[in-house]
Design a protein around this motif. Sequence first.
Motif: not given
Length: 457
Positions: A33-53
């Motif tokens: 769908l090529h939509y953009k995410i906001g800065a807040e969602v991007a921050l949450y995703e970065r935190i989830i990636q830290l959880f994965f690490m």
Amino acid sequence: MIHPDAPWKRIWDLLIFFAITYFAIEVPLRIVLHYKIGAEVALYERIIQLFFMADVVLNFRTSYFQERVLITQERKVAIRYLSSWFLIDFLSAFPFDLFGGFFYQYFGLTDTLRILRLLRAIKVFELFRSLRLLAMGGNEEYQYKALEVINPITFRLTFFIYWTGLFAHWVACGWIKLNPMFLADKDGTTRYIRSLYWSVTTLTTIGYGDIVPTTNIQTVYTMCVMIVGVGIYGYVIGNISSILSNVDIGRVKFQEKLDTINAFLKYKKIPNHLSNRIRAYYINLWEYRHGIDEKDIWQELPTAIKIDISLFLHERLISVVPFFREATEELKREVVQELKPMAFMKGDLIFREGDVPHNMYFIAKGRVDIINEESGKTLTTLREGSFFGEMALVDDGLRTASARAASFCDLYTLAKDSFELVLQHHPSFARSVKEMARLRKIESKMKLKNYKVKRRA
């Protein structure tokens, strides 16, 4: 090392499960769908990636069970993880988007590398086990095992519904990717809902025909989805038929027994801590013996078959005892007939120091701690295939230490009276046993004398 059944580890697995599910749903949508995410969602995703690490690191420190034995050696844990889930976990945790320019320059790749996070969805197969165990709550061993006995069908259906829904979502996203002009004048939500509608009708083999493929690749894609849909349909029908025609009679009887026990505990108003121990006892019996009562089976078998089966099952157990090691097969056949099954829960006292001995014990499954009552210290821990209390058969002295079950224990006992009957039939063996007992007494006295001398010094 981290115990795999630790409550906090189960909660961590639950968080990882939700994180994996989020990426499994959101990543394909964002790509098509090529939509953009906001800065807040991007921050949450970065935190989830830290959880994965962090999860990758924890997996190198988490022990595992192999044939009911807890493996805690770091090298074995690391080798097992490296050869199983490590590559998938690493690829899904690595922040490719932070190095997008590098990968695009040298490999011609874009930020669609985030699709690698979908690989981690495969791990949901393993995480579902953690969720099933977590659902009981608490930190007692019986609570983690109870749900597998009481309600397995619910989790099988839940697992199937989860994966079917996730697959339908992926198929819908694939339809949009292959047909960029599909409802191009509509908003993203409408496009996705209509694609999901096509996915569900195709997978369920209904296919109203209001949305049809228009290109060769769309046609091939639709045929593949139809084939998978037929497989899913057959799987559902087959499982329902299997459940109805092959009901596990043993499990049903065990459930009825648990219901009766629960009614008894409620009627008698047994305290919770005792009620839990009783339930744990029966659940462990199911886990280790599948509700089979050996006494009933032995009563129905002919004597000759009973002796052969007993010898096959227990010869290894009795052969580790010094005075049975060189015994004749005829004597062993007599001894194995006298073995009686007995079960103990974790923490149960098998016998106490100073007790009058009546039995010796063989460990079929579980662990037993031998404890000095005066100091409270564990002298040794005996495991499967070991024996203890053997001097009760040849000596009239009292128990010199206590024995406590360190886990659920499946034991076999040999009574002193039964052993004496065997000795009457084998006089030469009786003489060798008495001589061994005499030497054992002398050895024990020497150890006690040396211990007293050391204490005085």
